[in-house]
Design a protein around this motif. Structure first.
Motif, PDB file in Angstrom:
ATOM      1  N   MET A 108      39.204 -62.775  23.820  1.00 15.16           N
ATOM      2  CA  MET A 108      38.855 -63.675  24.920  1.00 15.16           C
ATOM      3  C   MET A 108      38.886 -65.130  24.472  1.00 15.16           C
ATOM      4  SD  MET A 108      38.171 -63.896  28.115  1.00 15.16           S
ATOM      5  CE  MET A 108      37.617 -62.280  28.689  1.00 15.16           C
ATOM      6  N   PHE A 109      38.623 -65.395  23.191  1.00 16.23           N
ATOM      7  CA  PHE A 109      38.688 -66.760  22.670  1.00 16.23           C
ATOM      8  C   PHE A 109      40.086 -67.337  22.864  1.00 16.23           C
ATOM      9  CE2 PHE A 109      39.647 -69.762  19.281  1.00 16.23           C
ATOM     10  CZ  PHE A 109      38.601 -70.662  19.381  1.00 16.23           C
ATOM     11  N   LEU A 110      41.111 -66.563  22.507  1.00 14.17           N
ATOM     12  CA  LEU A 110      42.493 -67.017  22.676  1.00 14.17           C
ATOM     13  C   LEU A 110      42.849 -67.190  24.153  1.00 14.17           C
ATOM     14  CD1 LEU A 110      44.442 -64.922  20.012  1.00 14.17           C
ATOM     15  CD2 LEU A 110      43.855 -67.352  19.923  1.00 14.17           C
ATOM     16  N   VAL A 111      42.334 -66.302  24.992  1.00 11.76           N
ATOM     17  CA  VAL A 111      42.601 -66.404  26.424  1.00 11.76           C
ATOM     18  C   VAL A 111      42.037 -67.711  26.974  1.00 11.76           C
ATOM     19  CG1 VAL A 111      42.132 -65.387  28.684  1.00 11.76           C
ATOM     20  CG2 VAL A 111      42.692 -63.910  26.749  1.00 11.76           C
ATOM     21  N   ILE A 112      40.786 -68.027  26.595  1.00 11.06           N
ATOM     22  CA  ILE A 112      40.154 -69.259  27.072  1.00 11.06           C
ATOM     23  C   ILE A 112      40.896 -70.483  26.550  1.00 11.06           C
ATOM     24  CG2 ILE A 112      38.042 -70.623  27.075  1.00 11.06           C
ATOM     25  CD1 ILE A 112      37.960 -68.041  28.752  1.00 11.06           C
ATOM     26  N   VAL A 113      41.338 -70.444  25.299  1.00 12.34           N
ATOM     27  CA  VAL A 113      42.112 -71.565  24.741  1.00 12.34           C
ATOM     28  C   VAL A 113      43.410 -71.752  25.522  1.00 12.34           C
ATOM     29  CG1 VAL A 113      43.419 -72.338  22.722  1.00 12.34           C
ATOM     30  CG2 VAL A 113      41.122 -71.415  22.429  1.00 12.34           C
ATOM     31  N   ALA A 114      44.093 -70.641  25.811  1.00  8.86           N
ATOM     32  CA  ALA A 114      45.348 -70.722  26.564  1.00  8.86           C
ATOM     33  C   ALA A 114      45.117 -71.252  27.973  1.00  8.86           C
ATOM     34  CB  ALA A 114      46.016 -69.349  26.612  1.00  8.86           C
ATOM     35  N   LEU A 115      44.054 -70.769  28.637  1.00  9.57           N
ATOM     36  CA  LEU A 115      43.742 -71.238  29.985  1.00  9.57           C
ATOM     37  C   LEU A 115      43.383 -72.725  29.973  1.00  9.57           C
ATOM     38  CD1 LEU A 115      41.578 -68.264  31.345  1.00  9.57           C
ATOM     39  CD2 LEU A 115      43.927 -68.811  31.956  1.00  9.57           C
ATOM     40  N   GLY A 116      42.600 -73.137  28.974  1.00  7.68           N
ATOM     41  CA  GLY A 116      42.170 -74.528  28.895  1.00  7.68           C
ATOM     42  C   GLY A 116      43.320 -75.492  28.677  1.00  7.68           C
ATOM     43  N   THR A 117      44.228 -75.154  27.770  1.00 14.36           N
ATOM     44  CA  THR A 117      45.371 -76.036  27.520  1.00 14.36           C
ATOM     45  C   THR A 117      46.312 -76.072  28.721  1.00 14.36           C
ATOM     46  OG1 THR A 117      46.415 -74.175  26.352  1.00 14.36           O
ATOM     47  CG2 THR A 117      45.324 -75.836  25.014  1.00 14.36           C
ATOM     48  N   THR A 118      46.448 -74.939  29.403  1.00 12.40           N
ATOM     49  CA  THR A 118      47.258 -74.913  30.623  1.00 12.40           C
ATOM     50  C   THR A 118      46.642 -75.808  31.692  1.00 12.40           C
ATOM     51  OG1 THR A 118      48.003 -72.656  30.176  1.00 12.40           O
ATOM     52  CG2 THR A 118      48.183 -73.437  32.444  1.00 12.40           C
ATOM     53  N   ILE A 155      50.869 -69.078  35.977  1.00 12.08           N
ATOM     54  CA  ILE A 155      50.737 -69.137  34.517  1.00 12.08           C
ATOM     55  C   ILE A 155      49.547 -68.300  34.068  1.00 12.08           C
ATOM     56  CG2 ILE A 155      50.549 -70.655  32.511  1.00 12.08           C
ATOM     57  CD1 ILE A 155      53.072 -71.003  34.187  1.00 12.08           C
ATOM     58  N   PHE A 156      48.465 -68.314  34.842  1.00  7.26           N
ATOM     59  CA  PHE A 156      47.310 -67.472  34.526  1.00  7.26           C
ATOM     60  C   PHE A 156      47.712 -65.996  34.491  1.00  7.26           C
ATOM     61  CE2 PHE A 156      43.663 -70.439  36.145  1.00  7.26           C
ATOM     62  CZ  PHE A 156      43.989 -71.342  35.144  1.00  7.26           C
ATOM     63  N   LEU A 157      48.555 -65.588  35.454  1.00  8.00           N
ATOM     64  CA  LEU A 157      49.031 -64.199  35.473  1.00  8.00           C
ATOM     65  C   LEU A 157      49.761 -63.861  34.176  1.00  8.00           C
ATOM     66  CD1 LEU A 157      50.404 -63.939  39.116  1.00  8.00           C
ATOM     67  CD2 LEU A 157      48.662 -62.454  38.142  1.00  8.00           C
ATOM     68  N   ILE A 158      50.602 -64.786  33.721  1.00  3.17           N
ATOM     69  CA  ILE A 158      51.360 -64.558  32.491  1.00  3.17           C
ATOM     70  C   ILE A 158      50.421 -64.483  31.292  1.00  3.17           C
ATOM     71  CG2 ILE A 158      53.079 -65.569  30.933  1.00  3.17           C
ATOM     72  CD1 ILE A 158      54.435 -66.750  33.404  1.00  3.17           C
ATOM     73  N   ILE A 159      49.412 -65.362  31.259  1.00  2.00           N
ATOM     74  CA  ILE A 159      48.452 -65.359  30.154  1.00  2.00           C
ATOM     75  C   ILE A 159      47.695 -64.037  30.111  1.00  2.00           C
ATOM     76  CG2 ILE A 159      46.295 -66.399  29.333  1.00  2.00           C
ATOM     77  CD1 ILE A 159      47.387 -69.105  30.297  1.00  2.00           C
ATOM     78  N   MET A 160      47.233 -63.572  31.267  1.00  4.57           N
ATOM     79  CA  MET A 160      46.490 -62.304  31.311  1.00  4.57           C
ATOM     80  C   MET A 160      47.368 -61.147  30.829  1.00  4.57           C
ATOM     81  SD  MET A 160      43.475 -63.125  32.421  1.00  4.57           S
ATOM     82  CE  MET A 160      42.670 -64.438  33.342  1.00  4.57           C
ATOM     83  N   ALA A 161      48.630 -61.152  31.235  1.00  3.65           N
ATOM     84  CA  ALA A 161      49.526 -60.081  30.818  1.00  3.65           C
ATOM     85  C   ALA A 161      49.856 -60.182  29.334  1.00  3.65           C
ATOM     86  CB  ALA A 161      50.807 -60.132  31.652  1.00  3.65           C
ATOM     87  N   SER A 162      50.051 -61.408  28.839  1.00  8.32           N
ATOM     88  CA  SER A 162      50.422 -61.602  27.438  1.00  8.32           C
ATOM     89  C   SER A 162      49.324 -61.119  26.494  1.00  8.32           C
ATOM     90  CB  SER A 162      50.729 -63.077  27.169  1.00  8.32           C
ATOM     91  OG  SER A 162      51.812 -63.524  27.963  1.00  8.32           O
TER      92      SER A 162
END
Length: 342
Positions: free
Chosen positions: A193-203, A85-92
């Protein structure tokens, strides 16, 4: 399991020291790690986990050693799925490669925090309410069914929290390391990066909800639950860069995890029945059902992971050959004079 305060202190100190080392090194020198660097670090972390399991085996007994290895393998498998899922988040979010290592570290720290909270809550619940195993077991069965039904993770990065932030906050397109906001023309703007951290945190939060009932299905010792999670998360950042392409080839990973979670869910329900105190089940008396030994659990986990990996690699290789063959056929039809290739 009798764990002294000194053991807890050493475990927490080593964990914090490793995390601080990563924070200091990465914070000073953000970069895309080399294959040699990632392989060395990953070997160290895996070796450390094996040594800890052997130490537990010899100093606390073989039963606790088996419980640690079963828990560690299960949590590591779930962490690998989390990594996907992290891979998908980084790509998205199109995170620059130079900043991906920093973002991953934040994601891993958040995972440790969330899992630490749920470990403590789970330990308290188990100590006070034996029927909580019914809830854990049912939740794992539900999670396993959901994993089988939904093996497409493409929408995981676009979750409700991220969409809420996008609608209600002002953003800039400029990346600035781990900085979550910058000031432009006197106005504070959130960075990508704010959105990335939010996505990682909720995941991480969602995966913590899955992983903690799973580990408590293999051991009820908070110390082993904590260490299994810590060792499962160590080296995850290096694994991201070392096996990024391989992770995409593990097409049956979700199905394998679903089977493991289903198996542990059944194990939890059997344990709940064996320890039953609910009045509306067997009059509040223990139900004489068989319980699954830890050694069997470890065997099922190892065999499932091996079959999942081999089947995934076989399928991706077979699909690659089929696509190559179809491409050759199309090329031959487009240029009939060339004839078939030798």
């Amino acid at each position: 399991m009798n764990v002294s305060g000194l053991e807890w202190a050493i475990t927490l100190s080593v964990t914090i020291a490793i995390l601080l080392f990563d924070v200091i090194v990465i914070g000073r020198r953000p970069h895309e790690p080399s294959r040699r660097e990632t392989a060395t670090a990953l070997s160290f972390y895996v070796g450390l986990a094996i040594l800890f399991g052997l130490w537990t085996w010899f100093f606390h007994g073989s039963q606790y050693g088996l419980e640690f290895f079963a828990g560690w393998l299960t949590e590591y498998s779930l962490s690998v799925d989390n990594l996907f899922i992290f891979l998908i988040i980084m790509a998205s979010f199109k995170v620059p490669r130079i900043y991906q290592q920093q973002a991953l570290l934040v994601g891993i720290i958040l995972a440790l925090v969330f899992r630490g909270i749920f470990i403590a809550l789970g330990a308290v619940a188990i100590a006070r309410f034996s029927w909580v195993f019914y809830i854990f077991g049912a939740f794992l069965l539900y999670t396993a069914i959901q994993l089988v039904r939904d093996t497409d993770h493409d929408d995981d990065a676009d979750n409700v929290v991220v969409r809420f932030a996008q609608r209600h906050l002002s953003f800039t397109d400029q990346w600035d390391g781990l900085r979550l906001w910058v000031k432009e023309n006197g106005k504070r703007l959130m960075t990508p990066m704010f959105l990335v951290i939010v996505a990682l945190g909720t995941t991480d939060l969602i995966f913590a909800l899955d992983s903690i009932p799973a580990i408590y299905g293999l051991t009820q010792e908070p110390y082993l639950v904590f260490t299994a999670n810590v060792f499962a998360l160590m080296g995850l950042r290096q694994l991201y860069f070392l096996l990024g392409d391989l992770l995409k080839r593990l097409v049956y990973l979700s199905q394998g995890l679903a089977f493991i979670l289903f198996f542990i869910g059944v194990k939890l329900l059997l344990h709940a029945l064996h320890e039953n105190e609910l009045a509306f089940i067997n009059g509040g008396e223990h139900v004489p059902v068989p319980e699954i030994p830890t050694l069997w659990s470890l065997g099922v986990i190892v065999v499932t992971l091996l079959i999942t990996t081999v089947a995934s690699l076989y399928k991706t290789r077979k699909d690659a050959r089929r696509l190559a063959s179809e491409a050759e056929d199309i090329a031959g039809q487009a240029d009939p004079q060339s004839g078939p290739r030798p």
